[in-house]
Design an enzyme around this catalytic site. Structure first.
Site, short mmCIF file in Angstrom:
data_model
loop_
_atom_site.label_atom_id
_atom_site.label_comp_id
_atom_site.label_asym_id
_atom_site.label_seq_id
_atom_site.Cartn_x
_atom_site.Cartn_y
_atom_site.Cartn_z
N TYR A 30 -31.30 -0.26 -39.39
CA TYR A 30 -30.25 0.49 -37.76
C TYR A 30 -29.80 -1.10 -37.13
CZ TYR A 30 -34.47 1.15 -34.92
OH TYR A 30 -35.03 0.76 -34.11
N LYS A 90 -35.51 -3.96 -38.43
CA LYS A 90 -35.10 -2.83 -38.36
C LYS A 90 -34.48 -1.31 -38.65
CE LYS A 90 -32.59 -1.79 -33.47
NZ LYS A 90 -33.75 -1.43 -32.65
N GLU A 110 -45.07 -6.77 -28.76
CA GLU A 110 -43.93 -5.97 -28.46
C GLU A 110 -43.93 -4.27 -27.98
OE1 GLU A 110 -40.75 -5.66 -30.91
OE2 GLU A 110 -41.77 -5.22 -32.43
N LEU A 155 -39.71 -7.08 -33.50
CA LEU A 155 -38.25 -7.26 -33.81
C LEU A 155 -37.24 -8.85 -32.60
CD1 LEU A 155 -35.72 -5.59 -35.35
CD2 LEU A 155 -35.33 -4.98 -32.82
#
Lengths: 277, 277
Positions: A30, A144, A176, A200
């Protein structure tokens, strides 16, 4: 109004087969793309990242960049809110029977718009809280993907703890956030985890680094340790919907006595100028 | 004929909202339960594991064990194949808007039957091949979750390499297969990774251990190393659809000169007796 496999239809009419591999396996990818004043922000970068995610899991991109733009434009003509967030999801499609391995299938494409209301600088100046947790996600966070249960579990923890974000660490290195990238400022240098399989590669992360350079804040793509996070001068998180947000409390401890940093303020202003460019 | 949220309907009529969190986030859990001669094998154990998975991610079990049995019985009356595999999936349900954290929603329940054709002992006696890969999955593999993209990627690798399974190792310790548990026999002792967050606590794994004990093969729940796997006397994989299967080649190297082990043969026979008990 949403887009699903070639049709524009009401959200409550949009349904997919139970055999869709997105439903059975989280077998999809996505993107979330901000739209400011009707203009799609950093579209090419998002479409490139989408391509990278598709390549990583072996789904053929069902559309050219021009076709994607046409779909987005048609959705945007139906919704005239000034700021919006485009959500687009591609799954491997529906097979006749559930099995892990796959053949070539017709991908499922779903796109919708959500309201986007970035916080004002005044609101951001209040500062936000985070907690830290060991990062138990998979080691392909560069994809992702819609297999997001780990992120769901962390986001729910954030909600239960009434904090903005859960900041993750793997072997004492900050990777993250559950739904953001993480930065610290220490001794007038900006540190963040390097790109690679454990984070990411955020489009907003890149914009924050670009903004820092423009603001003459040196950047170093080295993961801060948990101790360095807690003793940082400034802590920020970034995502396409949050932009760049100051974290002033981590695990109930104030960061730099809870004060908003001047570097954040400069980078935030530059980021706003990029949006309006 | 499948079951979806209270209704029995044709598979191609069974659809869910694009807002289902199973589709958007892989936010669900599942079970695969073998049915032999119309009788559901180790149902209570599967329902207990389902409950454990639901508890781990905070979904309330939508049905009592009796209600589950009623759903299964009704599906089974429509399909009289001798051996079948019950697939059941529960997702957190559909929200009005995509957001990671969740409120209480009405869970989505999907159940279907698939044909089950366990291989005969004659077929199994040919032996099967596997390859090894570093385990990059998340560290909550004890939850039988539908966020399965890592497993998909490994299963596709198995298919491309024309092997039965990918055997995974984390820090040189064998965890499990992409869709199975893994055992080795060395010096007349059976070794397998202990239960915990890095493996699924397989119902068939328990049955294999129970069978080994009945066959007077000592068991030790200690993870074999990659070297121990390659130099094992026997390597087996287990899953509810494969039962217990001998692996005679790993990474193109024969295990024990490619010979089927006598311990496997004994345990296989005992396992069959449990099925027919």
């Amino acid at each position: 109004m949403v887009y699903l496999n070639g049709e524009f239809l009401a959200k409550n009419q949009a349904s997919i087969s139970v055999m869709d591999r997105g439903f059975l396996f989280g077998d999809g990818v996505y993107e979330v793309i901000p739209v400011y004043k009707g203009s799609i922000f950093r579209l090419q970068e998002h479409l490139q990242r989408l391509q990278n995610s598709l390549d990583a899991i072996g789904i053929k991109n069902p559309h050219t960049n021009q076709q994607w733009q046409d779909i987005f434009s048609q959705l945007l003509t139906h919704d005239l809110a000034p700021n919006q967030s485009l959500y687009l999801q591609i799954t491997r499609g529906a097979d006749t029977q559930r099995k892990h391995s796959f053949e070539s299938l017709t991908a499922t494409v779903f796109v919708e718009l959500n309201p986007l209301t970035p916080k004002s600088k005044h609101e951001l100046n209040q500062g936000f809280s985070a907690i830290t947790q060991a990062d138990f996600r998979w080691q392909r966070c560069d994809i992702k993907a819609t297999s997001l249960l780990a992120n769901i579990m962390y986001s729910q923890q954030a909600k239960q703890n009434q904090v903005e974000e859960v900041i993750l660490h793997r072997d004492q290195s900050i990777t993250e956030g559950a739904t953001s990238n993480v930065f610290i400022v220490k001794n007038n240098t900006l540190f963040t985890h390097p790109t690679g399989p454990n984070i990411l590669s955020g489009i907003t992360r890149d914009l924050v680094l670009e903004s820092a350079i423009a603001c003459q804040l040196p950047i170093q793509e080295t993961a801060p340790t948990l101790d360095e996070l807690l003793s940082a001068d400034e802590v920020w998180i970034s995502s396409s919907t949050r932009e760049v947000m100051p974290i002033t409390q981590v695990d109930s401890q104030p960061i730099n006595q809870g004060k908003i940093g001047t570097h954040w303020s400069n980078v935030y202003d530059y980021y706003q100028s990029l949006k309006n460019a």
